[in-house]
Design an enzyme around this catalytic site. Structure first.
Site, PDB file in Angstrom:
ATOM      1  N   TYR A  79       0.818  -1.214   0.000  1.00 46.77           N
ATOM      2  CA  TYR A  79       0.000   0.000   0.000  1.00 46.77           C
ATOM      3  C   TYR A  79       0.852   1.264   0.000  1.00 46.77           C
ATOM      4  O   TYR A  79       0.490   2.250  -0.648  1.00 46.77           O
ATOM      5  CB  TYR A  79      -0.977   0.000   1.181  1.00 46.77           C
ATOM      6  CG  TYR A  79      -2.257  -0.705   0.831  1.00 46.77           C
ATOM      7  CD1 TYR A  79      -3.317  -0.011   0.258  1.00 46.77           C
ATOM      8  CD2 TYR A  79      -2.394  -2.069   1.037  1.00 46.77           C
ATOM      9  CE1 TYR A  79      -4.484  -0.664  -0.089  1.00 46.77           C
ATOM     10  CE2 TYR A  79      -3.563  -2.719   0.691  1.00 46.77           C
ATOM     11  CZ  TYR A  79      -4.605  -2.027   0.125  1.00 46.77           C
ATOM     12  OH  TYR A  79      -5.751  -2.667  -0.234  1.00 46.77           O
ATOM     13  N   HIS A 103     -14.485   1.130  -4.156  1.00 48.19           N
ATOM     14  CA  HIS A 103     -13.468   0.325  -3.456  1.00 48.19           C
ATOM     15  C   HIS A 103     -12.705   1.114  -2.405  1.00 48.19           C
ATOM     16  O   HIS A 103     -11.642   0.710  -1.971  1.00 48.19           O
ATOM     17  CB  HIS A 103     -12.481  -0.257  -4.467  1.00 48.19           C
ATOM     18  CG  HIS A 103     -13.113  -1.177  -5.459  1.00 48.19           C
ATOM     19  ND1 HIS A 103     -13.820  -2.297  -5.104  1.00 48.19           N
ATOM     20  CD2 HIS A 103     -13.157  -1.121  -6.815  1.00 48.19           C
ATOM     21  CE1 HIS A 103     -14.269  -2.904  -6.199  1.00 48.19           C
ATOM     22  NE2 HIS A 103     -13.895  -2.206  -7.244  1.00 48.19           N
ATOM     23  N   CYS A 109     -11.847   0.214  19.108  1.00 47.36           N
ATOM     24  CA  CYS A 109     -11.492   1.559  18.652  1.00 47.36           C
ATOM     25  C   CYS A 109     -12.198   1.849  17.325  1.00 47.36           C
ATOM     26  O   CYS A 109     -12.234   1.005  16.431  1.00 47.36           O
ATOM     27  CB  CYS A 109      -9.978   1.672  18.479  1.00 47.36           C
ATOM     28  SG  CYS A 109      -9.427   3.346  18.059  1.00 47.36           S
ATOM     29  N   CYS A 164      -6.122   5.077  20.008  1.00 44.67           N
ATOM     30  CA  CYS A 164      -5.953   4.132  21.114  1.00 44.67           C
ATOM     31  C   CYS A 164      -4.487   3.941  21.474  1.00 44.67           C
ATOM     32  O   CYS A 164      -4.161   3.542  22.582  1.00 44.67           O
ATOM     33  CB  CYS A 164      -6.618   2.792  20.808  1.00 44.67           C
ATOM     34  SG  CYS A 164      -5.763   1.786  19.558  1.00 44.67           S
TER      35      CYS A 164
END
Length: 198
Positions: free
Chosen positions: A72, A131, A144, A190
């Protein structure tokens, strides 16, 4: 013929488009290929001998978050280097000229080029992302609810910085860095769980 930038449009299509009361545009990878981005499932659909579609799953992230984040990060970096093309700008302009609800664009693209061309998401501009987006991140923790819809950091964390020497890490011949889980993006809310691509 009408000419918009480098695009020539037949007059009858222009007249039909202008007289239409409702328009639906379905966008695919070919739109961004003109900006230099490889298609997800086409010739560039293999990433380091992995099927790109298999890396874009929760199962792949759970099995190897480091590999998925490197995949990614590479895609995010490429998308941020690319520029919207004339088609992105033409669709954004058409969306701005149409009354609310008369023009809907459904995009399969996750690269953010439509938004960077000024095409607004949702009710405001009629752009729906089928998407999701490369730039959405969310916490993996069940407790969370953190989501960032426009995390444009590049790199998202220092451990995922790509070398500036132009090495193409999409090639299996280029070694990947060893990125430990603790060095991957973590949730700012968190503070414990990993962030994952949206």
């Amino acid at each position: 013929m009408t000419t918009t930038s480098s695009i020539t449009i037949p007059e009858d299509f222009t007249a039909h488009l202008l007289s239409s009361t409702r328009i639906l545009a379905l966008l695919g990878a070919g739109l961004s290929a003109s900006s230099g981005l490889p298609t997800f499932r086409g010739a560039g659909g293999i990433w380091r001998s992995n099927d790109a579609t298999s890396l874009a799953t929760p199962e792949a992230f759970h099995a190897n978050p480091s590999l998925v984040w490197q995949f990614y990060s590479y895609r995010r970096h490429q998308a941020l280097k690319a520029q919207p093309n004339a088609a992105h700008y033409a669709l954004a302009a058409l969306a701005r000229k149409r009354p609310h609800g008369d023009f809907l664009t459904i995009s399969q693209n996750v690269d953010g080029l439509s938004q960077r061309a000024g095409h607004k998401r949702g009710r405001e501009g009629g752009l729906e992302l089928l998407h999701g987006s490369l730039f959405e991140t969310r916490c993996v923790g069940f407790e969370c609810d953190f989501v960032d819809e426009e995390d444009l950091r590049d790199p998202i964390v220092e451990a995922l910085r790509l070398d500036d020497d132009g090495e193409d890490i999409s090639s299996a011949e280029v070694p990947l860095k060893e990125v430990e889980v603790e060095d991957l993006p973590h949730c700012p809310k968190c503070g414990e769980e990993l962030l994952r691509p949206g």
